[in-house]
Design an enzyme around this catalytic site. Structure first.
Site, mmCIF file in Angstrom:
data_model
loop_
_atom_site.group_PDB
_atom_site.id
_atom_site.type_symbol
_atom_site.label_atom_id
_atom_site.label_comp_id
_atom_site.label_asym_id
_atom_site.label_seq_id
_atom_site.Cartn_x
_atom_site.Cartn_y
_atom_site.Cartn_z
ATOM 1 N N ASP A 95 -4.436 -11.287 4.863
ATOM 2 C CA ASP A 95 -4.755 -12.619 5.388
ATOM 3 C C ASP A 95 -4.221 -13.730 4.478
ATOM 4 O O ASP A 95 -4.105 -13.542 3.270
ATOM 5 C CB ASP A 95 -6.282 -12.735 5.527
ATOM 6 N N LEU A 128 3.208 9.548 1.118
ATOM 7 C CA LEU A 128 2.437 8.327 1.392
ATOM 8 C C LEU A 128 2.475 8.086 2.899
ATOM 9 O O LEU A 128 3.546 8.098 3.509
ATOM 10 C CB LEU A 128 3.045 7.124 0.652
ATOM 11 N N HIS A 180 4.471 -15.799 7.557
ATOM 12 C CA HIS A 180 4.539 -14.420 8.064
ATOM 13 C C HIS A 180 5.775 -13.707 7.505
ATOM 14 O O HIS A 180 5.744 -12.520 7.196
ATOM 15 C CB HIS A 180 4.548 -14.412 9.596
#
Ligand code: IPE
Ligand code: IPE
Ligand code: MG
Length: 231
Positions: free
Chosen positions: A16, A127, A33
């Protein structure tokens, strides 16, 4: 000192603060973004370095459709470019890509870019990066219950629910970080987070990096997880 024996197996990140990062610089939200995508890449590599096995990133919530079409399209195009152009990123670093959330409302090109990377990386296991897209913890539960009804499941227990959620192939998150200083869950993995440790660093997501992650991990390592018992 970071102890390599106490690294969380699964971390969730609520990424966020992109909009505020851009606004603070007098830029349109899109640039936040865009910088956020760079932070994703950095953070994934840092997770790999620290030996984290599962990393789940909240990228677009079921409530984020409330934003302007312009902002939503911007986010989609960044995700698509990132997944297409940076396709090598996942294969080169042997990272398995996975998604959670209902992808059906997304544009076909974005869905195809995701599918193609998921397919190419499906055999990697060092991962596992899961991107939560059009994801909501409540929506995950609603879809799970509807699937159980359809399968005529009787005797639903806690395990059954876990197995019907989008996260069925993932362990429950040990540690959930939300950047930007907001201290709420905003409908992330509600059921799965029952015993997750939570931490809310003040940094905006585009400024997140390996050093920040290390700081978060040190905080996690000081926590005493009791699961309702006594230790
Ligand atoms: C997080 O940053 C990214 C998404 C929710 C897509 P925000 O866009 O929510 O940034 P702020 O919270 O407005 O600063
Ligand atoms: C949560 O951030 C969702 C994502 C990071 C994808 P939001 O910015 O949408 O959450 P609220 O609106 O502040 O609760
Ligand atoms: Mg926000």
């Amino acid at each position: 000192m970071l102890s390599f024996s106490k690294i969380p197996n699964h971390i969730g990140i609520i990424m966020d603060g992109n909009g505020r990062w851009a606004t603070k610089r007098g830029l349109p939200r899109y640039f936040g973004h865009k910088a956020g995508v760079k932070a994703i890449k950095r953070t994934i590599l840092a997770c790999q370095k620290f030996g984290i096995k599962y990393c789940t990133l909240f990228a677009f919530s079921t409530e984020n459709w409330k934003r302007s079409k312009e902002e939503i399209d911007g986010i989609f195009s960044l995700l698509r470019d990132y997944l297409a152009v940076e396709n090598n990123f996942f294969t080169k670093n042997k990272i398995k890509l996975n998604t959670i959330g209902d992808l059906s409302p997304f544009p076909d090109d974005l869905q195809n870019a995701l599918k193609s990377t998921i397919e190419k990386t499906k055999n990697y296991d060092n991962l596992i990066v899961t991107i939560a897209l059009n994801y909501g913890g409540r929506d995950d539960l609603v879809r799970a219950f509807n699937k159980m009804l359809k399968d005529k499941v009787e005797n639903v227990d806690e395990k059954t629910i876990l197995n019907y959620l989008d996260t069925s192939s993932l362990p429950e998150p040990d540690f959930v970080i939300r950047t930007s200083g907001e201290e709420r869950i905003s409908n992330f993995m509600l059921y799965q987070m029952a015993y997750s440790e939570l931490y809310f660093p003040k940094v905006y997501w585009p400024d997140f990096n390996e050093k920040q992650l290390k700081k978060c991990l040190k905080i996690y390592q000081k926590r005493n997880r009791r699961y309702g018992g006594i230790k």
